[in-house]
Each structure stands twice: as C-alpha cells, then as structure tokens.
Design an enzyme around this catalytic site. Structure first.
Site, PDB file in Angstrom:
ATOM      1  N   THR A 148     -12.075  46.221 124.191  1.00  0.00           N
ATOM      2  CA  THR A 148     -10.612  46.226 124.248  1.00  0.00           C
ATOM      3  C   THR A 148      -9.973  46.409 122.871  1.00  0.00           C
ATOM      4  OG1 THR A 148     -10.782  44.752 126.137  1.00  0.00           O
ATOM      5  CG2 THR A 148      -8.633  44.867 125.063  1.00  0.00           C
ATOM      6  N   GLU A 149      -8.867  47.139 122.872  1.00  0.00           N
ATOM      7  CA  GLU A 149      -8.088  47.353 121.646  1.00  0.00           C
ATOM      8  C   GLU A 149      -6.620  47.039 121.928  1.00  0.00           C
ATOM      9  OE1 GLU A 149      -8.841  51.339 120.337  1.00  0.00           O
ATOM     10  OE2 GLU A 149     -10.985  50.951 120.098  1.00  0.00           O
ATOM     11  N   PRO A 150      -5.810  46.912 120.873  1.00  0.00           N
ATOM     12  CA  PRO A 150      -4.399  46.586 121.114  1.00  0.00           C
ATOM     13  C   PRO A 150      -3.733  47.563 122.091  1.00  0.00           C
ATOM     14  CG  PRO A 150      -4.910  46.401 118.780  1.00  0.00           C
ATOM     15  CD  PRO A 150      -6.145  46.930 119.441  1.00  0.00           C
ATOM     16  N   GLY A 153      -6.699  48.670 127.049  1.00  0.00           N
ATOM     17  CA  GLY A 153      -7.299  47.579 127.821  1.00  0.00           C
ATOM     18  C   GLY A 153      -7.911  48.166 129.081  1.00  0.00           C
ATOM     19  N   SER A 154      -7.082  48.286 130.120  1.00  0.00           N
ATOM     20  CA  SER A 154      -7.569  48.899 131.368  1.00  0.00           C
ATOM     21  C   SER A 154      -7.998  50.338 131.123  1.00  0.00           C
ATOM     22  CB  SER A 154      -6.466  48.904 132.425  1.00  0.00           C
ATOM     23  OG  SER A 154      -6.021  47.601 132.658  1.00  0.00           O
ATOM     24  N   LEU A 360       0.953  18.663 143.893  1.00  0.00           N
ATOM     25  CA  LEU A 360       1.115  17.689 142.806  1.00  0.00           C
ATOM     26  C   LEU A 360       2.575  17.439 142.452  1.00  0.00           C
ATOM     27  CD1 LEU A 360      -1.728  19.028 140.565  1.00  0.00           C
ATOM     28  CD2 LEU A 360      -1.440  16.626 141.051  1.00  0.00           C
ATOM     29  N   GLY A 361       3.412  18.435 142.660  1.00  0.00           N
ATOM     30  CA  GLY A 361       4.833  18.284 142.319  1.00  0.00           C
ATOM     31  C   GLY A 361       5.004  17.998 140.838  1.00  0.00           C
ATOM     32  N   GLU A 385     -12.651  42.138 132.467  1.00  0.00           N
ATOM     33  CA  GLU A 385     -13.614  43.104 133.014  1.00  0.00           C
ATOM     34  C   GLU A 385     -13.047  43.950 134.159  1.00  0.00           C
ATOM     35  OE1 GLU A 385     -17.672  41.667 133.299  1.00  0.00           O
ATOM     36  OE2 GLU A 385     -17.208  40.260 131.704  1.00  0.00           O
ATOM     37  N   GLN A 389      -5.852  44.877 139.865  1.00  0.00           N
ATOM     38  CA  GLN A 389      -5.116  46.106 140.205  1.00  0.00           C
ATOM     39  C   GLN A 389      -6.000  47.333 139.998  1.00  0.00           C
ATOM     40  OE1 GLN A 389      -2.176  46.404 141.648  1.00  0.00           O
ATOM     41  NE2 GLN A 389      -2.453  48.617 141.611  1.00  0.00           N
TER      42      GLN A 389
HETATM   43  C1  LIG Z   1      -9.623  35.555 128.390  1.00  0.00           C
HETATM   44  C2  LIG Z   1      -9.921  36.986 128.075  1.00  0.00           C
HETATM   45  C3  LIG Z   1     -11.178  37.331 127.576  1.00  0.00           C
HETATM   46  C4  LIG Z   1     -11.477  38.665 127.257  1.00  0.00           C
HETATM   47  N1  LIG Z   1     -12.711  38.970 126.718  1.00  0.00           N
HETATM   48  C5  LIG Z   1     -12.964  40.251 126.314  1.00  0.00           C
HETATM   49  C6  LIG Z   1     -14.186  40.576 125.626  1.00  0.00           C
HETATM   50  O1  LIG Z   1     -15.053  39.717 125.410  1.00  0.00           O
HETATM   51  N2  LIG Z   1     -14.373  41.857 125.195  1.00  0.00           N
HETATM   52  C7  LIG Z   1     -13.431  42.828 125.417  1.00  0.00           C
HETATM   53  O2  LIG Z   1     -13.660  43.968 125.031  1.00  0.00           O
HETATM   54  N3  LIG Z   1     -12.259  42.556 126.058  1.00  0.00           N
HETATM   55  C8  LIG Z   1     -11.991  41.284 126.495  1.00  0.00           C
HETATM   56  N4  LIG Z   1     -10.806  40.977 127.106  1.00  0.00           N
HETATM   57  C9  LIG Z   1      -9.805  42.024 127.301  1.00  0.00           C
HETATM   58  C10 LIG Z   1      -9.684  42.449 128.750  1.00  0.00           C
HETATM   59  O3  LIG Z   1     -10.790  43.236 129.122  1.00  0.00           O
HETATM   60  C11 LIG Z   1      -8.338  43.214 128.895  1.00  0.00           C
HETATM   61  O4  LIG Z   1      -7.324  42.260 128.758  1.00  0.00           O
HETATM   62  C12 LIG Z   1      -8.247  43.923 130.231  1.00  0.00           C
HETATM   63  O5  LIG Z   1      -9.071  45.051 130.239  1.00  0.00           O
HETATM   64  C13 LIG Z   1      -6.815  44.371 130.545  1.00  0.00           C
HETATM   65  O6  LIG Z   1      -6.289  45.077 129.487  1.00  0.00           O
HETATM   66  P1  LIG Z   1      -4.823  44.730 128.893  1.00  0.00           P
HETATM   67  O7  LIG Z   1      -4.761  43.264 128.721  1.00  0.00           O
HETATM   68  O8  LIG Z   1      -4.595  45.610 127.720  1.00  0.00           O
HETATM   69  O9  LIG Z   1      -3.820  45.088 130.061  1.00  0.00           O
HETATM   70  P2  LIG Z   1      -3.271  46.551 130.460  1.00  0.00           P
HETATM   71  O10 LIG Z   1      -4.396  47.488 130.609  1.00  0.00           O
HETATM   72  O11 LIG Z   1      -2.181  46.916 129.529  1.00  0.00           O
HETATM   73  O12 LIG Z   1      -2.674  46.247 131.879  1.00  0.00           O
HETATM   74  C14 LIG Z   1      -1.463  45.503 132.072  1.00  0.00           C
HETATM   75  C15 LIG Z   1      -1.160  45.475 133.570  1.00  0.00           C
HETATM   76  O13 LIG Z   1      -0.955  46.819 134.050  1.00  0.00           O
HETATM   77  C16 LIG Z   1      -1.861  47.098 135.126  1.00  0.00           C
HETATM   78  N5  LIG Z   1      -2.298  48.497 135.015  1.00  0.00           N
HETATM   79  C17 LIG Z   1      -2.924  49.075 133.975  1.00  0.00           C
HETATM   80  N6  LIG Z   1      -3.170  50.381 134.243  1.00  0.00           N
HETATM   81  C18 LIG Z   1      -2.693  50.625 135.485  1.00  0.00           C
HETATM   82  C19 LIG Z   1      -2.665  51.773 136.347  1.00  0.00           C
HETATM   83  N7  LIG Z   1      -3.195  52.937 135.975  1.00  0.00           N
HETATM   84  N8  LIG Z   1      -2.069  51.648 137.565  1.00  0.00           N
HETATM   85  C20 LIG Z   1      -1.543  50.451 137.958  1.00  0.00           C
HETATM   86  N9  LIG Z   1      -1.547  49.337 137.200  1.00  0.00           N
HETATM   87  C21 LIG Z   1      -2.115  49.418 135.987  1.00  0.00           C
HETATM   88  C22 LIG Z   1      -3.009  46.142 134.956  1.00  0.00           C
HETATM   89  O14 LIG Z   1      -3.641  45.855 136.201  1.00  0.00           O
HETATM   90  C23 LIG Z   1      -2.314  44.911 134.399  1.00  0.00           C
HETATM   91  O15 LIG Z   1      -1.789  44.138 135.438  1.00  0.00           O
HETATM   92  C24 LIG Z   1     -10.500  39.673 127.455  1.00  0.00           C
HETATM   93  C25 LIG Z   1      -9.235  39.315 127.979  1.00  0.00           C
HETATM   94  C26 LIG Z   1      -8.938  37.996 128.287  1.00  0.00           C
HETATM   95  C27 LIG Z   1      -7.592  37.657 128.855  1.00  0.00           C
END
Ligand SMILES: Cc1cc2nc3c(=O)[nH]c(=O)nc-3n(C[C@H](O)[C@H](O)[C@H](O)COP(=O)(O)OP(=O)(O)OC[C@H]3O[C@@H](n4cnc5c(N)ncnc54)[C@H](O)[C@@H]3O)c2cc1C
Length: 405
Positions: A148-150, A153-154, A360-361, A385, A389
């Site tokens: 993951t990067e800033p 993510g997805s 629990l309220g 992972e 969605q």
């Molecule tokens: C507790 C925790 C531990 C983690 N550990 C790791 C790790 O060890 N290594 C690592 O690499 N990453 C890690 N991650 C990152 C994680 O994999 C990402 O947060 C995840 O892939 C989602 O990416 P994002 O947060 O950038 O959300 P985004 O991808 O920006 O998504 C935001 C929302 O938009 C929705 N969305 C995105 N694209 C679409 C689409 N095409 N159509 C419809 N809806 C969409 C998503 O479902 C989500 O609800 C971790 C995250 C958390 C919270």
C-alpha cells in the site's frame, strides 16, 4: 467436504485459549488504553518464541542442493503427509487467536505476509537467507509486507514506488503506508514498479533489509482499533538494494509475473482474514450475550431475535471460510470462495459488534466495555487485503464472465 476438527487441532486451540485469556486479552486492552503497540522488547514475545510461535513454513535448504539435510526435513515429511488440513488448521487457529485479541495476534513474531511470496517466488538463496532465521527463532523476529501507498490502496496496479536498475543494484524511490510490523522487521517485502506505464506487468518485489541506506522515516500510524500491533508508513529515499534481492532473481524479472505473485498471496490469506473477523464477531457475540443475561434482557423477543440472527451469520461466515480453506487444502482454485468469505465475514462480525453496542447503551458510548473496543477493532477487517467492496466487484464480474481488471 469434511469440516470436522481433528482432536490434535482441538488440543492446539485449547492451548491458545489459555494464552488468550492470560496474556492476549490483557495485552490488547493495555495497548488500547495506552494507544500504542506492544513494544518489540516486551517479554510476551520471548514467551511466544519459547512456545514455538513465529516459525516459518519454509523447511530449510533442500537436499537437492547437495547440502546436509536439516533436522526439520523429517518434520517436513510428516507435515507433507498431513498436508490435507493445514489451511483449515491455520484458519481455526487464526479465528481463535482473534477471539482473544486480533491486534495482539498480528503483533507476534513471524515472517509476516511476505512469507508466502518468498516461498512461492523466491530463489533458494533468498529463502535460505531470509526465512531460515524463522525456522527456529533465536529471539523474536519479524518480517513485513509493503504494498500500500498513500495514493494506491485498492488500486494496487497504481503503485508509484519506482525501481530503477543501477549496475547490479536496484534503487527504490517512494513511500509506503500501513505496513504491519515494518519498523521492527528484519526485512520488508516491498512492491515497486519498474515502469508505471506497464501497470501490473511492471510490478516487482524486493527484499529490503533493515538498515539498508535510504529505508527511513518510519512513522507508526494512529489507528482507531487493533492498537496492539504497529501499522507503519516509511520512505524509500533512493534505497539501494542488491540485485540478488529482487524476488525470484533476474530470470523471474523476465517472466513479468510480479503482480500474479502478490495476488496469489492474497488468495491464500483472505480466508484467514475472514476467519479473524469471525473470531472478533464471536467475541462480541459472547460479550453481548453475557451483558444481556446480566441485565435481564432475554425476556425481550426482539433482543433474542437479533442475537440469534448474529449467531447464525457468524456460523455462515465460518462455513464460507472453511470451504475456502478446504479448497486450498485440496489444491483446488478458491478465488471466488476466498473473496466471498472476505466480503461476508467482516460485515457479519461488524453486525455482531454493532448489536453489542446497541445493547450496552451508555456503557458502550462511554467506552467502558470491551465490546466498544471490538467495535473499533472489527472495522479494519473489511479494509485489509482487499476491501469488501473490491471483493464484491470482483465476484460480480466473475458471475457474468467478465475478466477481472
Ligand atoms: C489495520 C490495517 C493494516 C494494514 N496492513 C497492511 C500491510 O501490512 N501491508 C500493506 O501493504 N497494506 C496494509 N494495509 C493497507 C490496506 O491494504 C489498504 O488500506 C486497503 O488496500 C484499502 O486501501 P485504501 O485504504 O487506500 O482505500 P481506497 O483504495 O482508497 O478505498 C477507499 C474506499 O473506496 C472503495 N473503492 C476503491 N476502489 C473502488 C472501486 N473501483 N469501485 C468501488 N469502490 C471502490 C473501497 O472499497 C473503500 O471503501 C493495512 C490497512 C489497515 C487499515
């Protein structure tokens, strides 16, 4: 399909119950109260190592390389004979550890999410160098995985961390986010692109050791839940990585299979994440039942009805997880089942925790009850992972025979 649990597995799970009650739950509550992960030097991690936790599935250099067999070769043989059932065993263990505390269970030593990719894609030298220390741990050790990067993510295809060849080395430039246990890890499996225009075909993984120059600016993120383990962001500032640390070596580089390797990792681990959600959900349900009993709520048919619905969904979720793991144990494709379990279980577990909060309220609103912590912990299970969605999108495309993008 046989989902029965072998007596030996049941025995193992009972061992986790003692550990969970005496150590994991108190540690999870402490980390939540303090708002910081359990430090790597905590005696709990030494205890885990002494109990045999944190070991890799990798069994050491093979005899085919002409090297002496390691002690674990005979264990390997035994393990192979019993192979059918390994995924289900891991699944049940993951579920039970998360029942006690999912954050603490992830904080434990071990090679981490990169292990599967190193075993399936790594060269013999890479496996030996980076996984051998996890065969018999001399001290708590961690490995980490950073995809993951800033801004990716997805959309993992959109990662921007660049890998540029420089002589025999590679130079990595970019930022990674939310990588579990990475500031304490011996190595991080970092995913980068050799050419952003190539999309997934440009992805490669690099094993970056702690201390490599340019691996820097570790920042432990503030999280709403699961505070016992660190989710860390870091920077690769022209980080020089030797050529032999390209996962799979130069020949693998030519095959352009990097992205497939990452996805194979996730197909194997999604049912585990789903099972962890089941563990949290069951915990929330047990706590809710106890609270409702103590507060004479069982006479209300609406309360009984909602508790029953949650109990039913938790059982459905567990069956989906078991089916996905059963397929893995039988070397059968499980892409749909893995996605289905990952899409369903966290939602069901979230419903369990939400119901608990309603029952629990004010005690829940004040954050005075463990259900409130579980409510915050469970949210991440839908995110990590591959979000729910994204799983639903992939399954819908599969249903109507559209290729996955
Ligand atoms: C507790 C925790 C531990 C983690 N550990 C790791 C790790 O060890 N290594 C690592 O690499 N990453 C890690 N991650 C990152 C994680 O994999 C990402 O947060 C995840 O892939 C989602 O990416 P994002 O947060 O950038 O959300 P985004 O991808 O920006 O998504 C935001 C929302 O938009 C929705 N969305 C995105 N694209 C679409 C689409 N095409 N159509 C419809 N809806 C969409 C998503 O479902 C989500 O609800 C971790 C995250 C958390 C919270």
């Amino acid at each position: 399909m046989d989902f029965s649990i072998a007596p030996s597995t049941l025995k193992r799970i009972q061992r986790f119950d003692k550990l969970g009650r005496e150590h994991m739950r108190p540690l999870g509550l402490e980390a939540d109260r303090l708002g910081r992960p359990t430090p790597p030097e905590h005696p709990y991690f030494e205890k885990l190592v002494a109990m045999g936790f944190g070991r890799t599935r990798y069994r050491g250099p093979t005899a085919s390389k002409g090297k002496k067999k390691t002690v674990v070769d005979s264990q390997q043989k035994k393990a192979d004979e019993k192979k059918i059932g390994r995924s289900r065993t891991s699944l049940l263990v993951s579920e039970q550890m998360s029942y006690w505390d999912r954050g603490v269970s992830v904080s434990g030593p071990g090679p981490g999410l990169g292990e599967g990719a190193i075993i399936s894609m790594g060269t013999e030298e890479q496996k030996e160098r980076y996984l051998s220390p996890f065969i018999e741990l001399d001290k708590p050790r961690w490995g980490a995985f950073a995809m993951t990067e800033p801004a990716a993510g997805s959309d993992v295809a959109g990662i921007q961390t660049r890998a540029v060849k420089d002589g025999n080395d590679w130079i990595l430039i970019g930022n990674k986010s939310f990588s579990g246990n990475s500031s304490r890890a011996d190595f991080i499996l970092v995913w980068a692109t050799v050419d952003t225009k190539l999309g997934r075909d440009g992805h490669r993984a690099f094993i970056v050791e702690r201390g490599f120059p340019g691996l820097q600016d570790f920042h432990i993120e503030k999280k709403m839940g699961l505070k016992a383990y660190e989710s860390t962001s870091f920077r690769l500032e022209e980080c020089r990585v030797p050529g032999e640390n390209l996962l799979g070596g130069e020949s693998y580089y030519e095959t352009r299979q990097g992205f497939k390797g990452a996805m194979a990792t996730f197909n194997a681990t999604r049912p585990l994440i789903a099972a962890m959600a089941v563990g949290i959900g069951r915990s929330a349900l047990d706590e809710s039942l106890a609270f409702a009993r103590e507060n004479q709520m069982f006479d209300d048919p609406r309360v009984r009805d909602r508790l029953e619905r949650v109990a039913r969904k938790m059982r459905m979720a567990r069956l989906l997880c078991l089916k996905a793991a059963w397929l893995t144990d039988h070397q059968l494709p499980n892409i749909v089942e893995a996605s289905m379990s990952k899409a369903f279980a966290p939602t069901a577990a979230f419903e369990a925790a939400s119901l608990g909060m309603e029952l629990l309220g004010l005690a829940g609103a004040r954050g005075e009850h463990i259900v409130e912590k579980l409510f915050r912990d469970v949210k991440a299970m839908d995110i990590v992972e591959g979000t729910g969605q994204i799983q639903r999108i992939a399954m819908a495309r599969k249903l109507v025979n559209l290729p996955n993008k």
